[in-house]
Design a protein around this motif. Structure first.
Motif, PDB file in Angstrom:
ATOM      1  N   PRO A 165       0.895  -1.382  -0.024  1.00  0.00           N
ATOM      2  CA  PRO A 165       0.094   0.089  -0.142  1.00  0.00           C
ATOM      3  C   PRO A 165       0.914   1.259   0.014  1.00  0.00           C
ATOM      4  N   GLU A 166       0.354   2.241  -0.764  1.00  0.00           N
ATOM      5  CA  GLU A 166       0.990   3.399  -0.613  1.00  0.00           C
ATOM      6  C   GLU A 166       0.949   4.191   0.799  1.00  0.00           C
ATOM      7  N   PRO A 167       2.326   4.829   1.041  1.00  0.00           N
ATOM      8  CA  PRO A 167       2.450   5.412   2.446  1.00  0.00           C
ATOM      9  C   PRO A 167       1.507   6.472   2.633  1.00  0.00           C
ATOM     10  N   VAL A 168       0.651   6.702   3.618  1.00  0.00           N
ATOM     11  CA  VAL A 168      -0.288   7.936   3.946  1.00  0.00           C
ATOM     12  C   VAL A 168       0.834   9.149   4.052  1.00  0.00           C
ATOM     13  N   ARG A 169       0.503  10.219   3.394  1.00  0.00           N
ATOM     14  CA  ARG A 169       1.109  11.534   3.403  1.00  0.00           C
ATOM     15  C   ARG A 169       0.912  12.408   4.560  1.00  0.00           C
ATOM     16  N   GLN A 170       1.434  12.934   5.437  1.00  0.00           N
ATOM     17  CA  GLN A 170       1.202  13.515   6.526  1.00  0.00           C
ATOM     18  C   GLN A 170       1.166  15.132   6.068  1.00  0.00           C
ATOM     19  N   ALA A 171       0.138  15.824   6.782  1.00  0.00           N
ATOM     20  CA  ALA A 171      -0.071  17.300   6.471  1.00  0.00           C
ATOM     21  C   ALA A 171       1.298  17.975   6.730  1.00  0.00           C
ATOM     22  N   ALA A 172       1.469  18.931   6.007  1.00  0.00           N
ATOM     23  CA  ALA A 172       2.607  19.890   6.357  1.00  0.00           C
ATOM     24  C   ALA A 172       2.469  20.619   7.538  1.00  0.00           C
ATOM     25  N   ALA A 173       3.464  20.658   8.448  1.00  0.00           N
ATOM     26  CA  ALA A 173       3.491  21.338   9.697  1.00  0.00           C
ATOM     27  C   ALA A 173       3.097  23.062   9.437  1.00  0.00           C
ATOM     28  N   ALA A 174       2.244  23.629  10.063  1.00  0.00           N
ATOM     29  CA  ALA A 174       1.956  24.978  10.282  1.00  0.00           C
ATOM     30  C   ALA A 174       3.054  25.885  10.472  1.00  0.00           C
ATOM     31  N   PRO A 175       3.136  27.277   9.674  1.00  0.00           N
ATOM     32  CA  PRO A 175       4.139  27.796  10.075  1.00  0.00           C
ATOM     33  C   PRO A 175       4.332  28.571  11.546  1.00  0.00           C
ATOM     34  N   PRO A 176       5.572  28.610  11.902  1.00  0.00           N
ATOM     35  CA  PRO A 176       5.626  29.229  13.117  1.00  0.00           C
ATOM     36  C   PRO A 176       4.931  30.473  13.318  1.00  0.00           C
ATOM     37  N   PRO A 177       4.510  30.968  14.427  1.00  0.00           N
ATOM     38  CA  PRO A 177       3.790  32.277  14.641  1.00  0.00           C
ATOM     39  C   PRO A 177       4.733  33.351  14.322  1.00  0.00           C
ATOM     40  N   SER A 178       4.269  34.688  13.702  1.00  0.00           N
ATOM     41  CA  SER A 178       5.257  35.537  13.308  1.00  0.00           C
ATOM     42  C   SER A 178       5.358  36.545  14.583  1.00  0.00           C
ATOM     43  N   SER A 179       6.610  36.843  14.241  1.00  0.00           N
ATOM     44  CA  SER A 179       6.822  37.927  15.795  1.00  0.00           C
ATOM     45  C   SER A 179       7.236  39.465  15.195  1.00  0.00           C
ATOM     46  N   GLY A 180       7.443  40.378  15.920  1.00  0.00           N
ATOM     47  CA  GLY A 180       7.492  41.756  15.539  1.00  0.00           C
ATOM     48  C   GLY A 180       6.515  42.447  15.381  1.00  0.00           C
ATOM     49  N   LYS A 181       6.363  43.677  14.766  1.00  0.00           N
ATOM     50  CA  LYS A 181       5.320  44.418  14.618  1.00  0.00           C
ATOM     51  C   LYS A 181       4.515  44.021  13.554  1.00  0.00           C
ATOM     52  N   ARG A 182       2.960  44.294  13.555  1.00  0.00           N
ATOM     53  CA  ARG A 182       2.146  43.843  12.489  1.00  0.00           C
ATOM     54  C   ARG A 182       1.472  45.055  12.015  1.00  0.00           C
ATOM     55  N   TYR A 183       1.512  45.166  10.667  1.00  0.00           N
ATOM     56  CA  TYR A 183       0.814  46.100  10.052  1.00  0.00           C
ATOM     57  C   TYR A 183      -0.189  45.797   9.060  1.00  0.00           C
ATOM     58  N   ARG A 184      -1.180  46.662   8.714  1.00  0.00           N
ATOM     59  CA  ARG A 184      -2.403  46.326   7.718  1.00  0.00           C
ATOM     60  C   ARG A 184      -2.127  47.157   6.280  1.00  0.00           C
ATOM     61  N   ALA A 185      -2.226  46.718   5.278  1.00  0.00           N
ATOM     62  CA  ALA A 185      -2.088  47.557   3.974  1.00  0.00           C
ATOM     63  C   ALA A 185      -3.582  48.312   4.015  1.00  0.00           C
ATOM     64  N   VAL A 186      -3.265  49.573   3.532  1.00  0.00           N
ATOM     65  CA  VAL A 186      -4.412  50.414   3.284  1.00  0.00           C
ATOM     66  C   VAL A 186      -4.524  50.910   1.628  1.00  0.00           C
ATOM     67  N   TYR A 187      -3.800  50.422   0.930  1.00  0.00           N
ATOM     68  CA  TYR A 187      -3.517  50.602  -0.506  1.00  0.00           C
ATOM     69  C   TYR A 187      -2.951  49.390  -1.265  1.00  0.00           C
ATOM     70  N   ASP A 188      -3.354  49.156  -2.439  1.00  0.00           N
ATOM     71  CA  ASP A 188      -2.729  48.119  -3.199  1.00  0.00           C
ATOM     72  C   ASP A 188      -1.290  48.610  -3.858  1.00  0.00           C
ATOM     73  N   TYR A 189      -0.352  47.851  -3.712  1.00  0.00           N
ATOM     74  CA  TYR A 189       1.194  48.276  -3.755  1.00  0.00           C
ATOM     75  C   TYR A 189       1.734  47.222  -4.903  1.00  0.00           C
ATOM     76  N   LEU A 190       2.330  47.588  -5.929  1.00  0.00           N
ATOM     77  CA  LEU A 190       2.955  46.564  -6.997  1.00  0.00           C
ATOM     78  C   LEU A 190       4.465  46.904  -6.950  1.00  0.00           C
ATOM     79  N   ALA A 191       5.065  45.703  -6.554  1.00  0.00           N
ATOM     80  CA  ALA A 191       6.860  45.936  -6.567  1.00  0.00           C
ATOM     81  C   ALA A 191       7.311  46.492  -7.617  1.00  0.00           C
ATOM     82  N   ALA A 192       7.849  47.423  -7.692  1.00  0.00           N
ATOM     83  CA  ALA A 192       8.664  48.232  -8.709  1.00  0.00           C
ATOM     84  C   ALA A 192      10.240  47.626  -8.791  1.00  0.00           C
ATOM     85  N   ASP A 193      10.742  47.041  -7.769  1.00  0.00           N
ATOM     86  CA  ASP A 193      12.102  46.393  -7.917  1.00  0.00           C
ATOM     87  C   ASP A 193      12.317  44.924  -7.545  1.00  0.00           C
TER      88      ASP A 193
END
Length: 219
Positions: free
Chosen positions: A147-175
């Protein structure tokens, strides 16, 4: 023969005061109660007007009337042609604000068109059958089924640290070192670089890079 109020001339005395040419009622011209011929009739000349208070008042009144007429003509023709606008600091600020709004609208339209043309098709997940299926061996072959081995679900990414911000406009990277995001995206691990720029990671996409500080607000 002359008098103060009325002048009576003899026919022989009725002549030009300059050339003494005999005159009649058809060819004479009178000036200051004296007869003259056409050639020697005194010429009147213009005299300079003194700047009296009355003349100054009339001059000022004429100037005000000219200004009123000019303003009326300007208001009538204001919408019929182009006018030169002074490049004042206030006009420069308004122009800069309009450029920023145009840039934001351009990025919004670009993101909408890109998401509309490249939106991935979501298929319902198929349940993976992990139970081995028994297959009868062929007449000439003998093999064991693994039988084919059962794939395990990928682990969730670690919680982020540092300051958090929310975008108020769309922005397209220029570089290459910048990161794109949409209005409402959460930016984590934000680190200020200098006045006007930050470094952070977009929580939705996982991409990280530089971003403008005036496009986000602290949560």
């Amino acid at each position: 023969m002359r008098k103060n109020k009325l002048c009576y001339w003899h026919k022989g005395c009725f002549s030009c005061e300059v050339c003494k040419m005999t005159l009649n009622m058809k060819n004479y011209k009178g000036f200051d109660k004296r007869p003259y011929c056409n050639a020697h009739y005194p010429k009147t000349s213009f005299t300079s007007v003194a700047d009296t208070p009355e003349n100054l008042r009339l001059k000022q009144q004429s100037k005000m009337q000219s200004q009123v007429l000019y303003k009326e003509e300007f208001e009538k023709n204001k919408g019929k042609g182009f006018s030169v606008v002074a490049d004042t600091p206030e006009m420069q600020r308004i122009k800069k604000t309009q450029d920023q709004i145009s840039n934001i609208k351009y990025h919004e339209e670009f993101e909408k068109s890109r998401m509309g043309g490249e939106a991935p098709t979501h298929h319902p997940p198929q349940q993976q059958n992990t139970t081995p299926v028994y297959q009868p061996p062929a007449a000439s072959q003998n093999y064991c089924y693994e039988p084919e081995p059962v794939r395990q679900a990928a682990a969730a990414p670690p919680p982020s640290s540092g300051k958090r911000y929310r975008a108020v406009y769309d922005y397209l990277a220029a570089d290459e070192d910048e990161v794109s995001f949409l209005d409402g995206d959460v930016i984590v691990d934000v680190q200020p670089i200098d006045e006007g720029w930050m470094y952070g990671r977009v929580e939705r996409t996982g991409q990280q890079g530089m971003l403008p500080a005036n496009y986000v607000e602290a949560i």
